[in-house]
Design a protein around this motif. Structure first.
Motif, PDB file in Angstrom:
ATOM      1  N   ARG A 214      96.234 110.884 109.482  1.00 36.86           N
ATOM      2  CA  ARG A 214      95.761 109.737 109.805  1.00 36.86           C
ATOM      3  C   ARG A 214      95.029 109.385 111.425  1.00 36.86           C
ATOM      4  NH1 ARG A 214      97.550 103.656 108.037  1.00 36.86           N
ATOM      5  NH2 ARG A 214      96.227 102.332 109.475  1.00 36.86           N
ATOM      6  N   PRO A 215      95.711 109.762 112.258  1.00 40.65           N
ATOM      7  CA  PRO A 215      94.953 109.950 113.675  1.00 40.65           C
ATOM      8  C   PRO A 215      93.837 110.769 113.911  1.00 40.65           C
ATOM      9  CG  PRO A 215      97.256 110.795 113.812  1.00 40.65           C
ATOM     10  CD  PRO A 215      97.040 110.259 112.414  1.00 40.65           C
ATOM     11  N   LEU A 216      93.841 112.029 113.221  1.00 37.74           N
ATOM     12  CA  LEU A 216      92.762 112.980 113.109  1.00 37.74           C
ATOM     13  C   LEU A 216      91.536 112.471 112.389  1.00 37.74           C
ATOM     14  CD1 LEU A 216      94.881 116.101 112.312  1.00 37.74           C
ATOM     15  CD2 LEU A 216      94.227 115.404 114.579  1.00 37.74           C
ATOM     16  N   ALA A 497      89.074  98.211 109.373  1.00 41.61           N
ATOM     17  CA  ALA A 497      89.451  98.768 110.628  1.00 41.61           C
ATOM     18  C   ALA A 497      90.671  99.731 110.328  1.00 41.61           C
ATOM     19  CB  ALA A 497      90.138  97.680 111.220  1.00 41.61           C
ATOM     20  N   PRO A 498      90.832 100.642 111.338  1.00 41.34           N
ATOM     21  CA  PRO A 498      91.933 101.788 111.196  1.00 41.34           C
ATOM     22  C   PRO A 498      93.186 101.274 110.877  1.00 41.34           C
ATOM     23  CG  PRO A 498      90.398 102.111 112.961  1.00 41.34           C
ATOM     24  CD  PRO A 498      90.111 100.831 112.766  1.00 41.34           C
ATOM     25  N   GLU A 499      93.602  99.952 111.334  1.00 41.84           N
ATOM     26  CA  GLU A 499      94.785  99.258 111.192  1.00 41.84           C
ATOM     27  C   GLU A 499      95.229  98.941 109.859  1.00 41.84           C
ATOM     28  OE1 GLU A 499      92.631  96.216 113.582  1.00 41.84           O
ATOM     29  OE2 GLU A 499      92.637  98.588 113.472  1.00 41.84           O
ATOM     30  N   LYS A 500      94.052  98.889 109.055  1.00 42.85           N
ATOM     31  CA  LYS A 500      93.888  98.461 107.585  1.00 42.85           C
ATOM     32  C   LYS A 500      93.731  99.442 106.584  1.00 42.85           C
ATOM     33  CE  LYS A 500      94.583  93.984 108.686  1.00 42.85           C
ATOM     34  NZ  LYS A 500      95.725  93.354 108.293  1.00 42.85           N
ATOM     35  N   TYR A 501      93.778 100.822 107.022  1.00 38.87           N
ATOM     36  CA  TYR A 501      93.204 101.965 106.192  1.00 38.87           C
ATOM     37  C   TYR A 501      93.919 101.798 104.839  1.00 38.87           C
ATOM     38  CZ  TYR A 501      90.816 104.940 109.682  1.00 38.87           C
ATOM     39  OH  TYR A 501      89.535 105.225 110.370  1.00 38.87           O
ATOM     40  N   PRO A 524     100.929 101.008 109.886  1.00 44.78           N
ATOM     41  CA  PRO A 524     100.174 102.505 109.949  1.00 44.78           C
ATOM     42  C   PRO A 524     101.046 103.362 109.422  1.00 44.78           C
ATOM     43  CG  PRO A 524     101.253 101.682 112.121  1.00 44.78           C
ATOM     44  CD  PRO A 524     101.633 100.762 111.056  1.00 44.78           C
ATOM     45  N   ASP A 525     102.016 103.099 108.710  1.00 44.73           N
ATOM     46  CA  ASP A 525     103.051 104.339 108.303  1.00 44.73           C
ATOM     47  C   ASP A 525     102.626 105.142 107.372  1.00 44.73           C
ATOM     48  OD1 ASP A 525     104.935 102.721 109.865  1.00 44.73           O
ATOM     49  OD2 ASP A 525     105.740 101.638 108.311  1.00 44.73           O
ATOM     50  N   PHE A 526     101.689 104.775 106.561  1.00 48.74           N
ATOM     51  CA  PHE A 526     101.182 105.738 105.347  1.00 48.74           C
ATOM     52  C   PHE A 526      99.404 105.808 105.718  1.00 48.74           C
ATOM     53  CE2 PHE A 526     104.868 103.701 104.129  1.00 48.74           C
ATOM     54  CZ  PHE A 526     105.683 104.720 103.803  1.00 48.74           C
ATOM     55  N   PHE A 527      99.050 107.038 104.844  1.00 49.06           N
ATOM     56  CA  PHE A 527      97.565 107.142 104.877  1.00 49.06           C
ATOM     57  C   PHE A 527      97.493 107.800 103.529  1.00 49.06           C
ATOM     58  CE2 PHE A 527      93.779 110.247 106.130  1.00 49.06           C
ATOM     59  CZ  PHE A 527      92.815 108.988 106.108  1.00 49.06           C
ATOM     60  N   PRO A 536      90.284 114.346 103.708  1.00 50.09           N
ATOM     61  CA  PRO A 536      90.342 115.306 105.003  1.00 50.09           C
ATOM     62  C   PRO A 536      89.019 116.228 104.811  1.00 50.09           C
ATOM     63  CG  PRO A 536      91.970 115.798 103.542  1.00 50.09           C
ATOM     64  CD  PRO A 536      91.414 114.523 103.057  1.00 50.09           C
ATOM     65  N   ALA A 537      88.653 116.661 103.832  1.00 45.54           N
ATOM     66  CA  ALA A 537      87.699 117.772 103.845  1.00 45.54           C
ATOM     67  C   ALA A 537      86.349 117.039 104.130  1.00 45.54           C
ATOM     68  CB  ALA A 537      87.689 118.643 102.567  1.00 45.54           C
ATOM     69  N   ASN A 538      86.280 115.971 103.975  1.00 39.09           N
ATOM     70  CA  ASN A 538      84.880 115.158 104.260  1.00 39.09           C
ATOM     71  C   ASN A 538      83.871 115.246 102.865  1.00 39.09           C
ATOM     72  OD1 ASN A 538      83.459 113.205 105.772  1.00 39.09           O
ATOM     73  ND2 ASN A 538      82.088 114.951 106.257  1.00 39.09           N
ATOM     74  N   VAL A 539      84.394 115.478 102.031  1.00 35.66           N
ATOM     75  CA  VAL A 539      83.399 115.699 100.924  1.00 35.66           C
ATOM     76  C   VAL A 539      82.940 114.502 100.063  1.00 35.66           C
ATOM     77  CG1 VAL A 539      83.029 116.937  98.618  1.00 35.66           C
ATOM     78  CG2 VAL A 539      84.509 117.851 100.543  1.00 35.66           C
ATOM     79  N   PRO A 540      81.632 114.067 100.195  1.00 33.81           N
ATOM     80  CA  PRO A 540      81.379 112.808  99.497  1.00 33.81           C
ATOM     81  C   PRO A 540      81.620 112.898  97.814  1.00 33.81           C
ATOM     82  CG  PRO A 540      79.462 113.560 100.896  1.00 33.81           C
ATOM     83  CD  PRO A 540      80.709 114.708 100.901  1.00 33.81           C
TER      84      PRO A 540
END
Length: 635
Positions: A214-216, A497-501, A524-527, A536-540
């Motif tokens: 999540r932070p990354l 927003a990040p806090e609403k992911y 923010p406990d989960f992602f 994470p691999a940034n694949v559309p």
């Protein structure tokens, strides 16, 4: 049917193309990071010029523009091949050293692309020849690797984040004390268990892995957006939507139009499946008119539901195809399964795979190292260096995935002699759809023809059973394929927003899929979005949604070329070289022409349409209407 099948395709074939994804990490189309020149069509999105740059126009600039793209093509080939080799090494042997090498290679590619894209925006002369204009356009909408900020440190950090996130995902495990299960083992539980709590444990175990991302990911979004802004886009999502021969806003409307066209069929499937799951697990766990718990659908991401077929089988005991059993009985191994896929393409008159394919591909999961099992297709050297990377299991799902990945490989094969900037699909949905269109020809009649089954089910009950199996993969996937990028577009734009992911993630899964998390998943406990490889691999991901629609459109066109006159679901183009000729003509275009021209080459129309998909499943839709009569469908 597809563990990973909604695969991802990269901008240049040097990097992997992820298999589609039914399963993930195994996933999509592997190819994701690094392919610079996007295979998409003329977008209308405007690209702003840096205040220090001057538009280059006039006769002298036409020659200068041509010299520029010719130079870029050569330099891009060198950098893309280097990045492709580093990515292959990392994906087939995940270590700190291979992650570092891949990050460094991608950083160089990012640096080159950032500089090159900015320079490409300075050529605006109307006298520039069409081919050069096309290459300039593809440069301007290149989205992979993600656009890097001009600042060297930020660019380095962006590359490091990409490699780090993919490494965390690839090495992820759910552990209890000293006992750990990787994604493959957890997926097996999701596929076969019918115990509510056991499924919940596997689901939460894998989704916990994503929390570290999540932070990354938040940092990644900021840097990628900064790079997109430097080349004239408001954010990375707008850049992604700019490559489809229409403005970003028009493309978003187009995907919504297609979804609206096919949604009624999904809603009918959802209604029927929900009722069967309520029968199995109880109405206290699966409400009759509410959201389905996401861990009960036989797949870690609930993107494809084929594994719960025994729970929802329309006619138990009626003739059903056991393709997995037939493959095992015929003693198929990994190589033989891929040979089967190759034989379908060659039956159409397409070329055999090069000898190097069999020498360099990874078809089994190695026992001595960590790898990314997620199925993907590659042309590492951009010179017909075809490979697939996949931890093959001998089952029907992976048989279809093999055909999907080979579709990518054959696309590579027929355009690899084009300039590097044209080495991509007409748009990324095309790349994903080719192998899947071929797989639609894996009909009972075809399976009998190649000796896998003895008899073809002839009654209507057998047909409905078969269509239900297909729908649990293909129809069930549609909203998932749509919402992944909807979530990212909102993240990139700042709407989420990040806090609403996590809140936003589950809101979209409820809206489009009619699913809910099996337990509370507060920020923010989960992602939970990060538990899917392509995040994470940034694949559309919209490419997979488009591919699920295009595959039927392509299938219908190829069936017509083959002379088929019966119901669309009965057609197999196996052995029909007339269909192969039409397919080759489209593949050979690569991204050298706007996608409507490639579409016309294979279908005769320049518009994407879900009509063929609806036609294919007409028998099942009629049956579902009968089963759902009197029920309260929707959520």
């Amino acid at each position: 049917m597809l563990r990973t099948r909604v695969a991802a395709v990269f901008v240049l074939s040097s990097l992997p193309v992820i298999a589609c994804q039914g399963g993930d990490e195994q996933p999509p189309p592997a190819a994701q990071k690094g392919k610079p020149a996007r295979a998409k069509t003329e977008a209308k999105a405007e690209t702003k010029l840096d205040s220090k740059e001057v538009e280059k126009t006039g006769p002298s600039q036409a020659a200068e523009a041509k010299a520029f793209v010719d130079r870029v093509d050569g330099e891009l080939r060198t950098l893309a091949v280097a990045a492709g080799k580093a990515e292959w090494d990392k994906n087939t042997n995940i270590t700190d050293a291979t992650e570092k090498a891949a990050a460094e290679a991608n950083e160089k590619l990012m640096e080159f692309m950032a500089k090159t894209i900015k320079e490409a925006t300075t050529f605006t002369g109307s006298d520039i020849d069409p081919e050069t204009q096309r290459k300039l356009h593809l440069l301007k909408v290149a989205a992979s690797p993600p656009p890097a900020p001009g600042d060297a440190e930020k660019r380095k950090r962006l590359a490091e984040l990409g490699a780090k996130m993919e490494g965390i995902y690839g090495k992820g495990k759910a552990c209890e004390g000293a006992k750990c299960k990787d994604l493959g083992a957890l997926e097996d539980i999701m596929a076969s268990s019918r115990k509510y709590d056991e499924l919940l444990k596997a689901w939460t175990g894998w989704h916990k892995v994503a929390t570290e991302l999540r932070p990354l990911y938040q940092e990644f979004v900021g840097l990628a957006n900064e790079g997109a802004k430097e080349i004239g886009y408001t954010d990375l999502g707008e850049l992604w939507r700019a490559g489809y021969d229409m403005s970003p806003a028009e493309f978003e409307q187009e995907t919504e139009r297609l979804w609206t066209q096919v949604r009624p069929l999904y809603d009918k499937l959802h209604c029927y499946v929900r009722g069967k799951l309520a029968d199995k697990y109880g109405k206290d766990k699966v409400p009759e008119d509410g959201l389905i718990p996401a861990h009960l659908l036989g797949n870690m991401w609930a993107q494809e539901w084929a594994n719960i077929y025994p729970l929802v089988e329309p006619f138990p005991g009626a003739a059903s195809l056991d393709v997995t059993g037939a493959l095992k009985k015929a003693k198929y191994d990994e190589v033989k399964l891929v040979k089967l896929g190759e034989s379908f393409f060659t039956s159409l008159g397409l070329d055999p795979l090069p000898a190097t394919f069999w020498e360099r591909s990874m078809l089994q999961k190695p026992k001595d190292r960590e790898v990314v099992c997620h199925a993907s297709a590659w042309d590492v050297d951009l010179n017909d260096d075809l490979r697939i990377k996949m931890c093959i299991k001998i089952n029907q799902e992976d048989m279809v995935t093999v055909h999907h990945e080979l579709g990518h490989n054959y696309y590579y094969h027929y355009y690899y002699k084009l300039p590097v900037l044209f080495q991509n699909g007409a748009h990324d949905g095309f790349h994903e759809a080719i192998g899947d269109a071929i797989a639609l020809s894996i009909t009972p009649a075809y399976l009998k023809q190649i000796g896998l089954i003895a008899d073809v089910p002839a009654d209507d009950k057998g047909l409905i059973n078969l269509q239900m199996q297909d729908a649990l993969e293909k129809i069930a996937f549609l909203p998932f394929g749509k919402l992944i990028d909807q979530w990212r577009w909102d993240v990139f734009s700042g709407k989420t927003a990040p806090e609403k992911y996590n809140e936003a993630w589950w809101a979209l899964r409820a809206k489009y899929q009619g699913l809910a998390p099996p337990e509370g998943r507060p920020d923010p406990d989960f992602f939970d979005a990060g538990a899917k490889y392509h995040i994470p691999a940034n694949v559309p991901y919209t490419r997979y949604f488009l591919a699920r629609i295009l595959q039927f459109q392509f299938h219908k066109a190829l069936c017509e070329a083959a002379g088929h006159t019966g119901p669309l679901h009965e057609c197999s183009i196996y052995g029909k070289t007339a269909a192969g000729d039409k397919l080759k003509a489209m593949l050979a275009l690569g991204s050298s022409k706007p996608w409507p021209e490639a579409m016309a080459a294979i279908t005769g129309t320049k518009k994407m349409d879900g009509g063929a998909l609806i036609e294919y499943f007409a028998p099942l839709e009629k049956w579902l209407d009968e089963q759902n009569a009197g029920k309260k469908c929707g959520w």
